[in-house]
Design a protein around this motif. Sequence first.
Motif, PDB file in Angstrom:
ATOM      1  N   SER A  63       0.846  -1.399   0.327  1.00 45.34           N
ATOM      2  CA  SER A  63       0.072  -0.352   0.061  1.00 45.34           C
ATOM      3  C   SER A  63       1.074   1.565   0.066  1.00 45.34           C
ATOM      4  N   GLY A  90      -3.039  -1.797   3.749  1.00 45.27           N
ATOM      5  CA  GLY A  90      -3.662  -0.848   3.243  1.00 45.27           C
ATOM      6  C   GLY A  90      -4.150  -0.063   4.793  1.00 45.27           C
ATOM      7  N   LEU A  91      -4.221  -0.961   6.354  1.00 49.00           N
ATOM      8  CA  LEU A  91      -4.220  -0.169   7.355  1.00 49.00           C
ATOM      9  C   LEU A  91      -3.360   0.412   7.716  1.00 49.00           C
ATOM     10  N   TRP A 129      -2.760   3.052   6.273  1.00 50.78           N
ATOM     11  CA  TRP A 129      -2.942   4.264   5.448  1.00 50.78           C
ATOM     12  C   TRP A 129      -3.738   4.607   7.013  1.00 50.78           C
ATOM     13  N   ASN A 130      -4.684   3.931   6.680  1.00 47.86           N
ATOM     14  CA  ASN A 130      -5.611   4.134   7.862  1.00 47.86           C
ATOM     15  C   ASN A 130      -5.359   5.164   8.716  1.00 47.86           C
ATOM     16  N   TYR A 184      -1.890   6.025   9.487  1.00 47.92           N
ATOM     17  CA  TYR A 184      -1.502   7.393   8.937  1.00 47.92           C
ATOM     18  C   TYR A 184      -2.149   8.543   8.748  1.00 47.92           C
ATOM     19  N   TRP A 187      -2.831  11.341   0.178  1.00 46.18           N
ATOM     20  CA  TRP A 187      -1.927  11.796   1.460  1.00 46.18           C
ATOM     21  C   TRP A 187      -1.672  13.085   2.240  1.00 46.18           C
ATOM     22  N   THR A 236     -11.628   7.616   8.216  1.00 45.16           N
ATOM     23  CA  THR A 236     -10.266   7.017   7.228  1.00 45.16           C
ATOM     24  C   THR A 236     -10.948   5.948   5.732  1.00 45.16           C
ATOM     25  N   THR A 237     -11.856   5.878   7.171  1.00 49.72           N
ATOM     26  CA  THR A 237     -11.692   4.293   5.325  1.00 49.72           C
ATOM     27  C   THR A 237     -12.254   5.333   4.584  1.00 49.72           C
ATOM     28  N   ASP A 273      -6.448   2.059   1.242  1.00 48.05           N
ATOM     29  CA  ASP A 273      -6.438   1.514   2.947  1.00 48.05           C
ATOM     30  C   ASP A 273      -7.114   0.720   2.776  1.00 48.05           C
ATOM     31  N   ALA A 274      -7.403  -0.214   4.285  1.00 49.31           N
ATOM     32  CA  ALA A 274      -8.098  -1.473   3.975  1.00 49.31           C
ATOM     33  C   ALA A 274      -9.200  -1.653   3.300  1.00 49.31           C
ATOM     34  N   TYR A 289     -10.454  -0.925   0.550  1.00 47.97           N
ATOM     35  CA  TYR A 289     -10.199  -0.124  -0.694  1.00 47.97           C
ATOM     36  C   TYR A 289      -9.649  -1.146  -1.201  1.00 47.97           C
TER      37      TYR A 289
END
Lengths: 294, 268
Positions: free
Chosen positions: B14, B39-40, B42-43, B45, B116, B188-189, B204-205, B207
């Motif tokens: 990711s 992906g998590l 990103w969440n 972050y 980002w 965040t999702t 992300d997760a 996604y």
Amino acid sequence: MFSYCTDPSTLSGLTWLSCYLTTGKHIAFYASFGTVMLLLAITAPAALTFGFLGAMAARSHIAPLRWIGKIYTAMVRGIPDIAFFLFVPIALDQGLEYLRHRWKCPDWGEAVRQGNDFVVCAEAKLPLSTAPQWVHEGYGFTLAVLAFAFVFGAFAANVLYGAMQAVPKAQIETAAAYGMTQRQSFWRILVPQMWVYALPGLSNLWQILVKATPLLFLLGIEDIVYWARELGGSKTARFSDYPHGDWRMWYFLGLLVFYLLLTWLSEKGFSRLMTRLSHGQATMAGEAQRKAAA
Amino acid sequence: MSCTETIQDYALRSIGFGERLLPRSDFTLCEQFVLIGSGLIWNVYFGAFALIFGFFLATAVALGKASPNAALRKPAEWFIFVFRGSPLFIQFFLAYFFFIQLKALSSFFDPFTSAWLGALVVLFLNTSAYAGEIFYGALRSVPKGDLEAADAYGLSGWTKFRRVTWPTMLRLAWPSYTNEAIFLFHATTLVFFAGFPAFQQRGDALYYAQYFADKTFNPFIPYPIVAFYFILLTLSVIAVFGTINRRLNRHLVAVDRPKLRVRPNLLR
């Protein structure tokens, strides 16, 4: 729409705008605000029903039922609601199709799940492939409503469970002393009294529900977000009588204002309702009203 | 392919390391677990940075809203009203299209159109508004006696704020702020569903979960995996915030300490 709109390329200024804002697609855009309102009107009572059942289950004396109720109310705290919005419609759709498949085509030899495919016989498809377009749209909308009701029912169950706990214990004990059965004291004493305690939580929940309505777009419904993206995107003269650049920002600004108005109006409405409900109540707000009048 | 190889290939997929191509067929449970976990990142972050930056703006907004000076109060009130009164989903879309318009003006705004930074800015402003309202409520309920005691000790201005008002405000606001943090992580999702593109399928997760659900037409595996990861994330947030809560309340007798109670009353 208007008679002077036959050749938009000759128009300018406000007349152009009046024609542009009344094209067929824009009328569909305005109608989609109705879709949002319809969703709110159906989901709110449905979620309240789910919530009531969930709260009843969480208070049940039968252990498995209580566990189900507790898990149902607890899961919204740990898992993002969007995951449910993506999961519930597709899971429901497959569940229903599987049941219909079992019932309509009992002699079907092959497995339903074949690798990456989910195969049911043609008669079990929901809606049937021969069904008219509005049935397909209505089915999608119904699944969306159920997903919303499921998630917000869990929220409502939390609120109602708290409200049921907040009713003074002495009330229930008095009911028992009068010889009421549990069922009677629940329906005659607990339920009528809990609403005062539940209202702040429910009004909060309504605001959350209003702010969740744009998620309809994720479920493939042609809602206001869909149309704002569609209409705002840049159009060239080849495909449209009304060519323009990328206006999506302005369309979404319009949606933002719509939602601000909606939440602001609901806040006003709920504070009025609270004033009315507090009238004559033995609560702080009711006492303040009494003192102000005296 | 063994599960260790999958982890090597996809654990950091990711954020752009490892195997470029996503698995196309014959998805194993391991692949789904690893990619969704990837992906998590990103969440975490988005949530962590929005919370850290948002904490300071939220304090400023709360002070602004409590200020007797209308020039400070009105902007703070409007900021809170706009971000709390409208859906986050719409805010994402609006910000994304706004940044695209800005991009045409100056190349300085290029990074804002990618998730980002652009989505982080939106989440930062959004959580500042929600937390600002929480802090404002706490600021108003700082006990009168505490402030009088501070005056009696000869504290004033910045010293009084830093040593008395602010810690008490945080202490009172902390249980609600914990809720806000949990629901921020859930929010965040939405990022990759609301305009912001997932560059080279780095999402992300949720996604990746949707990717698997679309490919396999089986929602019963990827979504429970997402649920599992988010329950873990929620529990870690509660653990971290609980530690801070204990530290904020360390001067109180154990029975007076407010307990953290997770109540789902904040959602966007």
